[in-house]
Motif scaffolding. Structure first.
Motif, short mmCIF file in Angstrom:
data_model
loop_
_atom_site.label_atom_id
_atom_site.label_comp_id
_atom_site.label_asym_id
_atom_site.label_seq_id
_atom_site.Cartn_x
_atom_site.Cartn_y
_atom_site.Cartn_z
N TRP A 184 0.87 -1.18 0.00
CA TRP A 184 0.00 0.00 0.00
C TRP A 184 0.90 1.23 0.00
O TRP A 184 1.91 1.26 0.72
N ARG A 185 0.57 2.23 -0.80
CA ARG A 185 1.41 3.42 -0.85
C ARG A 185 0.54 4.66 -0.80
O ARG A 185 -0.64 4.65 -1.18
N ALA A 186 1.16 5.74 -0.36
CA ALA A 186 0.47 7.03 -0.29
C ALA A 186 1.51 8.14 -0.33
O ALA A 186 2.67 7.94 0.04
N LEU A 187 1.06 9.30 -0.76
CA LEU A 187 1.89 10.50 -0.76
C LEU A 187 1.09 11.59 -0.07
O LEU A 187 -0.06 11.84 -0.43
N VAL A 188 1.69 12.23 0.91
CA VAL A 188 0.99 13.25 1.68
C VAL A 188 1.89 14.46 1.86
O VAL A 188 3.10 14.33 2.08
N GLU A 189 1.32 15.64 1.72
CA GLU A 189 2.09 16.87 1.94
C GLU A 189 2.47 16.96 3.42
O GLU A 189 1.62 16.81 4.30
N GLN A 190 3.73 17.23 3.67
CA GLN A 190 4.19 17.29 5.06
C GLN A 190 3.50 18.43 5.82
O GLN A 190 3.23 18.30 7.02
N ALA A 212 6.77 -1.18 7.27
CA ALA A 212 6.36 0.09 6.68
C ALA A 212 7.58 0.97 6.51
O ALA A 212 8.56 0.85 7.26
N VAL A 213 7.52 1.84 5.51
CA VAL A 213 8.62 2.76 5.24
C VAL A 213 8.03 4.14 4.97
O VAL A 213 7.02 4.26 4.26
N ALA A 214 8.65 5.17 5.51
CA ALA A 214 8.24 6.54 5.21
C ALA A 214 9.50 7.38 5.01
O ALA A 214 10.47 7.25 5.77
N TYR A 215 9.48 8.22 3.98
CA TYR A 215 10.63 9.10 3.75
C TYR A 215 10.19 10.31 2.94
O TYR A 215 9.20 10.28 2.21
N PRO A 216 10.93 11.41 3.06
CA PRO A 216 10.57 12.63 2.35
C PRO A 216 10.92 12.54 0.87
O PRO A 216 11.89 11.89 0.47
N VAL A 217 10.12 13.19 0.04
CA VAL A 217 10.39 13.36 -1.39
C VAL A 217 10.05 14.80 -1.75
O VAL A 217 9.60 15.57 -0.91
N VAL A 225 4.81 7.16 1.89
CA VAL A 225 4.54 6.13 2.89
C VAL A 225 4.18 4.84 2.17
O VAL A 225 3.32 4.84 1.28
N VAL A 226 4.84 3.75 2.53
CA VAL A 226 4.57 2.45 1.93
C VAL A 226 4.45 1.42 3.05
O VAL A 226 5.29 1.38 3.95
N VAL A 227 3.42 0.59 2.98
CA VAL A 227 3.23 -0.51 3.93
C VAL A 227 3.18 -1.80 3.13
O VAL A 227 2.42 -1.91 2.16
N LEU A 228 3.99 -2.77 3.53
CA LEU A 228 4.04 -4.06 2.83
C LEU A 228 3.68 -5.16 3.82
O LEU A 228 4.24 -5.23 4.91
N ALA A 229 2.72 -5.99 3.42
CA ALA A 229 2.23 -7.03 4.32
C ALA A 229 2.01 -8.33 3.56
O ALA A 229 1.78 -8.32 2.35
N ALA A 262 -0.74 6.31 13.99
CA ALA A 262 -1.08 7.72 13.84
C ALA A 262 -0.74 8.22 12.44
O ALA A 262 -1.50 8.98 11.82
N LEU A 263 0.39 7.78 11.90
CA LEU A 263 0.78 8.18 10.55
C LEU A 263 -0.18 7.58 9.53
O LEU A 263 -0.64 8.29 8.62
N LEU A 264 -0.49 6.30 9.65
CA LEU A 264 -1.38 5.66 8.69
C LEU A 264 -2.76 6.32 8.68
O LEU A 264 -3.36 6.51 7.62
N GLU A 265 -3.24 6.70 9.85
CA GLU A 265 -4.57 7.32 9.93
C GLU A 265 -4.57 8.76 9.42
O GLU A 265 -5.62 9.30 9.06
N ALA A 266 -3.39 9.38 9.37
CA ALA A 266 -3.30 10.76 8.89
C ALA A 266 -3.23 10.84 7.37
O ALA A 266 -3.37 11.92 6.79
N VAL A 267 -3.01 9.70 6.73
CA VAL A 267 -2.90 9.68 5.26
C VAL A 267 -4.30 9.75 4.65
O VAL A 267 -5.18 8.97 5.03
#
Length: 391
Positions: A184-190, A212-217, A225-229, A262-267
């Protein structure tokens, strides 16, 4: 005289290959099956091995305008959110490898490469050209596509991804296999996130059967944000951009710790794709033969657990151009043989390590406890990969 090279596929592998070849004065026809050049997907981590090669392709200034420069890689528990290990990036990467560690959005890197390719004046770009046939002769390769169009060149490079139409003309093997993992992936404005969730780091959360991985772009303005399951596949296996939801993600992962949750719910929204791959390469013949070569995922698709899929495609592109340097039509088979010999073992090793990382990242029970203990004791020594970054 230079060679005339046909390239099937206009993604990152295809554009990087076209740019590398054009800079060495080869003539290129690049065929893209979509009606327009575009890219979707998640962010990309570019280690020093990759940024070094992008610099050699002349896109350094443009790359700097789109990249984020994370200052550390931090590993945390997905359950307890505690920090387990840390690897400095930033100046530490420059000092160790004489090249930086960047994070970019895939579409932004694609745009940089496309602009550079157009600027060469040596590449003809054709869209709505889906390869339907390949005929390799002693001295030429002919490619046919939809609407009865055809091209002839001295060589063909298949950069058309995991479900390559070119690959069967070189390698006779089974279709890609389902891994049982979903991303699962998402892009969110910081700026839209609470201050506590914004980040200048690459953060990896490890949990049972997930990570899960999160990093700035985008210069740090957005967070990828990417979650792999380990989750049953859903939808079309070839669709990298399926609509999904937080509920679907949480069904697959269960509840994680409060920090990650908290991060996942903010996306605001999620996209998903099911992961498929192929076995690691076993010899050079799987990358090139006579006048046909493969690069990127068409040759060696990789699970995203070493963050090197795009990186190996860019390495392929530079190596391909180096092998063809100074050559003409007659020298193509020998040049492709050199290219395949130079690349297949490194690509196979990255494929193997990515698979192993998936097992380690998603470990349960005693293996998970041993992993976390080793990371706490050895930290940066385990997270750094000199054999990869220095290559």
């Amino acid at each position: 005289m230079a060679a005339h090279v046909l390239i099937a596929g206009g993604g990152i592998a295809g554009l990087a290959s076209a740019l590398a070849l054009a800079r060495r004065r080869h003539r290129v026809d690049l065929l893209e099956q979509a009606v327009a050049f575009s890219e979707v997907g998640a962010g990309i981590q570019l280690g020093p091995n990759v940024t070094r090669r992008l610099q050699s392709l002349g896109v350094w200034e443009a790359l700097g305008r789109i990249a984020a420069r994370p200052d550390a890689l931090v590993v945390r528990s997905a359950i307890h959110d505690r920090e387990i290990a840390r690897l400095p990036l930033g100046n530490a990467m420059l000092h160790s490898y004489a090249a930086p560690y960047f994070c970019v959005h895939r579409a932004d890197l694609h745009g940089v490469l496309l602009a550079a390719v157009r600027g060469t004046g040596a590449v003809t770009l054709t869209t709505a050209a889906r390869v339907t046939g390949v005929v390799a002769r002693d001295h030429a390769v002919c490619v046919s596509s939809t609407e009865s169009r055809a091209w002839e060149g001295d060589a063909l490079v298949g950069t058309d991804g995991l479900w390559s139409m070119v690959r069967p003309y070189l390698v006779q093997d089974s279709p890609p296999r389902a891994t049982g993992h979903t991303a699962w992936r998402a892009l969110v404005e910081q700026a839209s996130l609470p201050a506590s969730l914004r980040s200048t780091q690459v953060t990896v959360w490890l949990g049972p059967r997930l990570h899960a991985v999160a990093y700035p772009v985008r210069r740090g303005e957005a967070l990828n944000v990417v979650v792999l399951a380990e989750s049953a596949p859903a939808g079309d296996a070839r669709d990298w951009d399926q609509a999904s939801s937080l509920a679907a993600l949480q069904t697959a992962t269960g509840r994680t710790g409060s920090g990650l949750q908290a991060l996942l719910e903010a996306v605001p929204g999620w996209r998903a794709w099911t992961l498929n791959d192929r076995p690691p390469l076993t010899d050079a013949s799987q990358m090139a033969g006579e006048r046909i070569a493969l690069a990127g995922d068409a040759a060696h698709p990789m699970l995203p657990y070493l963050a090197q899929g795009a990186g190996m495609a860019i390495e392929d592109a530079v190596a391909l151009a180096e092998a063809l340097d100074g050559g003409d039509a007659a020298s193509v088979p020998a040049a492709f043989a050199r290219y395949a010999e130079a690349r297949w073992q490194r690509n196979a090793l990255v494929q193997q390590r990515a698979r192993r990382n998936g097992e380690i990242f998603h470990a349960t029970g005693l293996l998970r406890m041993g992993r976390d203990t080793a990371l706490r004791l050895l930290g940066a020594r385990l997270l750094d990969v000199p054999w990869l970054y220095a290559g």
